[in-house]
Design a protein around this motif. Structure first.
Motif, short mmCIF file in Angstrom:
data_model
loop_
_atom_site.label_atom_id
_atom_site.label_comp_id
_atom_site.label_asym_id
_atom_site.label_seq_id
_atom_site.Cartn_x
_atom_site.Cartn_y
_atom_site.Cartn_z
N UNK A 17 -33.38 32.37 15.69
CA UNK A 17 -32.76 31.12 16.14
C UNK A 17 -31.75 31.39 17.25
N UNK A 18 -31.02 32.46 17.15
CA UNK A 18 -30.04 32.81 18.18
C UNK A 18 -30.71 33.00 19.53
N UNK A 19 -31.89 33.56 19.54
CA UNK A 19 -32.61 33.74 20.81
C UNK A 19 -32.88 32.40 21.47
N UNK A 20 -33.29 31.42 20.70
CA UNK A 20 -33.59 30.09 21.23
C UNK A 20 -32.29 29.40 21.63
N UNK A 21 -31.29 29.48 20.79
CA UNK A 21 -30.03 28.79 21.05
C UNK A 21 -29.31 29.30 22.29
N UNK A 22 -29.57 30.54 22.65
CA UNK A 22 -28.88 31.13 23.80
C UNK A 22 -29.76 31.24 25.04
N UNK A 23 -30.85 30.50 25.09
CA UNK A 23 -31.71 30.51 26.27
C UNK A 23 -31.03 29.92 27.50
N UNK A 24 -30.11 28.99 27.25
CA UNK A 24 -29.41 28.37 28.37
C UNK A 24 -30.11 27.16 28.95
N UNK A 25 -31.18 26.68 28.31
CA UNK A 25 -31.88 25.52 28.84
C UNK A 25 -31.41 24.22 28.17
N UNK A 26 -30.72 24.34 27.06
CA UNK A 26 -30.23 23.20 26.30
C UNK A 26 -28.83 23.53 25.79
N UNK A 27 -27.97 22.52 25.77
CA UNK A 27 -26.68 22.70 25.14
C UNK A 27 -26.87 22.45 23.65
N UNK A 28 -26.40 23.37 22.82
CA UNK A 28 -26.61 23.22 21.38
C UNK A 28 -25.35 23.47 20.60
N UNK A 29 -25.42 23.18 19.33
CA UNK A 29 -24.25 23.35 18.49
C UNK A 29 -23.86 24.82 18.42
N UNK A 30 -22.59 25.06 18.49
CA UNK A 30 -22.07 26.42 18.38
C UNK A 30 -22.16 26.88 16.93
N UNK A 31 -22.46 28.12 16.73
CA UNK A 31 -22.56 28.59 15.34
C UNK A 31 -21.21 28.57 14.65
N UNK A 32 -21.26 28.25 13.39
CA UNK A 32 -20.06 28.31 12.56
C UNK A 32 -19.85 29.78 12.19
N UNK A 33 -18.65 30.28 12.36
CA UNK A 33 -18.42 31.68 12.00
C UNK A 33 -18.65 31.87 10.51
N UNK A 34 -18.98 33.09 10.13
CA UNK A 34 -19.24 33.38 8.72
C UNK A 34 -18.06 32.96 7.84
N UNK A 35 -16.84 33.24 8.28
CA UNK A 35 -15.66 32.87 7.49
C UNK A 35 -15.53 31.36 7.35
N UNK A 36 -15.73 30.63 8.45
CA UNK A 36 -15.64 29.17 8.38
C UNK A 36 -16.75 28.59 7.52
N UNK A 37 -17.97 29.14 7.64
CA UNK A 37 -19.08 28.63 6.85
C UNK A 37 -18.84 28.87 5.37
N UNK A 38 -18.29 30.03 5.02
CA UNK A 38 -17.98 30.30 3.61
C UNK A 38 -16.97 29.28 3.08
N UNK A 39 -16.00 28.92 3.91
CA UNK A 39 -15.01 27.92 3.50
C UNK A 39 -15.68 26.56 3.30
N UNK A 40 -16.59 26.19 4.19
CA UNK A 40 -17.31 24.93 4.06
C UNK A 40 -18.12 24.94 2.77
N UNK A 41 -18.86 26.02 2.52
CA UNK A 41 -19.70 26.12 1.32
C UNK A 41 -18.87 26.05 0.04
N UNK A 42 -17.69 26.66 0.05
CA UNK A 42 -16.83 26.61 -1.15
C UNK A 42 -16.42 25.17 -1.48
N UNK A 43 -16.44 24.30 -0.47
CA UNK A 43 -16.10 22.90 -0.69
C UNK A 43 -17.19 22.12 -1.38
N UNK A 44 -18.35 22.73 -1.58
CA UNK A 44 -19.44 22.07 -2.29
C UNK A 44 -20.33 21.24 -1.39
N UNK A 45 -21.26 20.55 -2.03
CA UNK A 45 -22.26 19.79 -1.30
C UNK A 45 -21.65 18.72 -0.39
N UNK A 46 -20.64 18.04 -0.86
CA UNK A 46 -20.02 16.99 -0.05
C UNK A 46 -19.40 17.58 1.22
#
Length: 163
Positions: A17-46
């Motif tokens: 996915x990173x290869x596609x996201x960094x092609x430079x032909x489309x602006x896309x969502x920036x990846x959530x850092x591992x630490x931030x994603x872990x914090x989001x996941x700890x918050x549960x489904x909501x």
């Protein structure tokens, strides 16, 4: 350039996915850092749902990057449904032939739009397009996606406007 949200199975396909996201032909969502994603996941489904909803604001299209285990994943399904219901184009691109860091390709995954029905009863898989690059070599697959992704996104947006 369109601003899109990329949806993919992180554990299996982050490198592809990173290869596609960094092609430079489309602006896309920036990846959530591992630490931030872990914090989001700890918050549960909501918390995950709110993060997805927030990240999709201002996007014109959802691009599902399909690997071997993408289909039927809870949050990918949520992203597809959310994007379609919020009038965003939806398109899928199979990325299993791109190599990961170990130089390995993967097996082909299914259609992520199967199992979704529009309000008129039509299957989303009959409306939304899934592109599978017709090459085996990872470099050819990359070039094919690079050369066609903007066109596929515009087509997805036009399809969504027609419904």
């Amino acid at each position: 350039m369109r601003n899109v949200f990329y949806s993919f199975h992180y554990a299996n396909d982050a490198v592809r996915a990173s290869q596609v996201r960094h092609m430079g032909v489309i602006t896309g969502n920036e990846p959530c850092s591992d630490n931030n994603w872990e914090a989001v996941k700890r918050g549960g489904d909501l918390a995950i749902q709110r993060w997805i909803d927030k990240e999709m604001v201002g996007r014109t299209c959802l691009v599902v990057l399909v690997g071997s285990q993408t289909c039927g994943r809870k949050w990918i399904d949520y992203e597809i449904k959310h994007a379609w219901n919020n009038n965003k184009g939806v398109v899928a691109v199979k990325i299993h032939q791109l190599k990961n860091f170990s130089g390995l390709q993967s097996t082909e995954g299914g259609n992520p739009f199967a199992g979704f029905n529009l309000t008129n009863g039509t299957s989303l898989s009959r409306v939304a397009k899934v592109y599978n690059p017709p090459y085996y070599d990872s470099k050819d697959v990359y070039k094919y996606i690079h050369d066609n992704l903007p066109k596929w996104i515009e087509e997805a947006i036009a399809i969504r406007k027609a419904y």
